[in-house]
Enzyme design. Structure first.
Site, short mmCIF file in Angstrom:
data_model
loop_
_atom_site.label_atom_id
_atom_site.label_comp_id
_atom_site.label_asym_id
_atom_site.label_seq_id
_atom_site.Cartn_x
_atom_site.Cartn_y
_atom_site.Cartn_z
N LEU A 100 0.89 -1.16 0.00
CA LEU A 100 0.00 0.00 0.00
C LEU A 100 0.93 1.21 0.00
CD1 LEU A 100 -2.62 -1.06 2.72
CD2 LEU A 100 -2.96 -1.02 0.25
N ASP A 101 0.50 2.30 -0.64
CA ASP A 101 1.34 3.50 -0.70
C ASP A 101 1.56 4.08 0.69
OD1 ASP A 101 1.36 3.30 -3.46
OD2 ASP A 101 -0.33 4.69 -3.71
N TYR A 102 2.55 4.95 0.79
CA TYR A 102 2.90 5.64 2.05
C TYR A 102 1.67 6.30 2.69
CZ TYR A 102 5.70 8.78 5.03
OH TYR A 102 6.25 9.44 6.09
#
Ligand code: URA
Length: 234
Positions: A100-102
């Site tokens: 999952l992105d930051y």
């Protein structure tokens, strides 16, 4: 057993990331550096990564984390940012399944089972990932149709298996989007291709596995039944 499969089974990282460890020359077998992906590990071989011995773990671990924003889904971050492993303290080596992105939150699996991680992330298995998405403004019917039928953005094709509008106002719209492809920045790129911006993104489910009431930063072991359901996706 192939070297990348062996390393992933030791809980080092996903098979693909383990391939990179090999080609980067960070892996030794019986004291000798190996860079060939076709290398096999045999019974009794002594395997090291970055000079540290690794071994297949007998106990397979399956964990669900509610990933908060502000951390990365890697085992180590070269920029020294917080990683998802800062939230989960277990003695076995584990790695995140996909990413999952930051700034994305929600359901993230962590395991030392390279086989199952591969099943969940391999596009051919079309595993459903469900996202709750807050989008700027109110997407039109034709925009929603484009998400469902397929769009191209920066040379990559995307399509959603399902798109539902949960709440809508002129200012923002809450969508539930189900995807099965697992491409990088999939949801953000789909929404950006409409000329809109994602304001909030959270993964709420992977197939039948739901995040439920887990608070941000909290984790739990999966039940035997949940693990069996995921294994049945093979
Ligand atoms: N799609 C994205 O754009 N980002 C994520 O973190 C997950 C899916």
């Amino acid at each position: 057993m192939r070297i990348n499969k062996y390393l992933s089974g030791c809980g080092i990282d996903s098979r693909r990331k383990c391939e990179k460890l090999v080609t980067d020359g960070r892996v030794r077998i019986n004291g000798k550096a190996v860079t060939e992906l076709a290398t096999d590990v045999k019974d009794g071989d002594y395997v090291e990564v970055d000079g540290k011995p690794v071994a297949l773990s007998n106990r397979k671990i399956y964990i669900m984390l509610n990933k908060p924003k502000g951390c990365v889904c890697t085992v180590n971050d070269e920029k020294g940012r917080k990683t998802v492993l800062d939230f989960v303290k277990v003695k076995e080596r584990i790695f995140p399944v996909g990413r999952l992105d930051y700034d994305t939150e929600g359901l993230l699996l962590l395991t030392n089972d390279g086989e199952l991680a591969n099943t969940i992330t391999h596009p051919k298995n079309m595993v459903k990932k469900v996202y709750s998405v807050r989008v700027e403004g109110m997407p039109t019917e034709s925009e929603l149709k484009r998400l469902r039928t397929g769009i191209e953005y920066n040379g990559v094709k995307y399509s959603a298996a399902q798109v539902s509008v949960l709440e809508s106002s002129d200012k923002e719209t809450k969508l539930e989007i189900v995807v099965t492809e697992g491409k990088n920045h999939e949801i953000k790129n789909m929404i950006e291709s409409l000329g809109r911006r994602v304001m909030f993104l959270k993964r709420t489910a992977i197939e039948g596995l739901r995040l439920g009431g887990l608070s941000r930063g909290e984790w739990r072991y999966l039940s035997v039944r949940e693990v069996e359901q995921l294994k049945a996706l093979r």
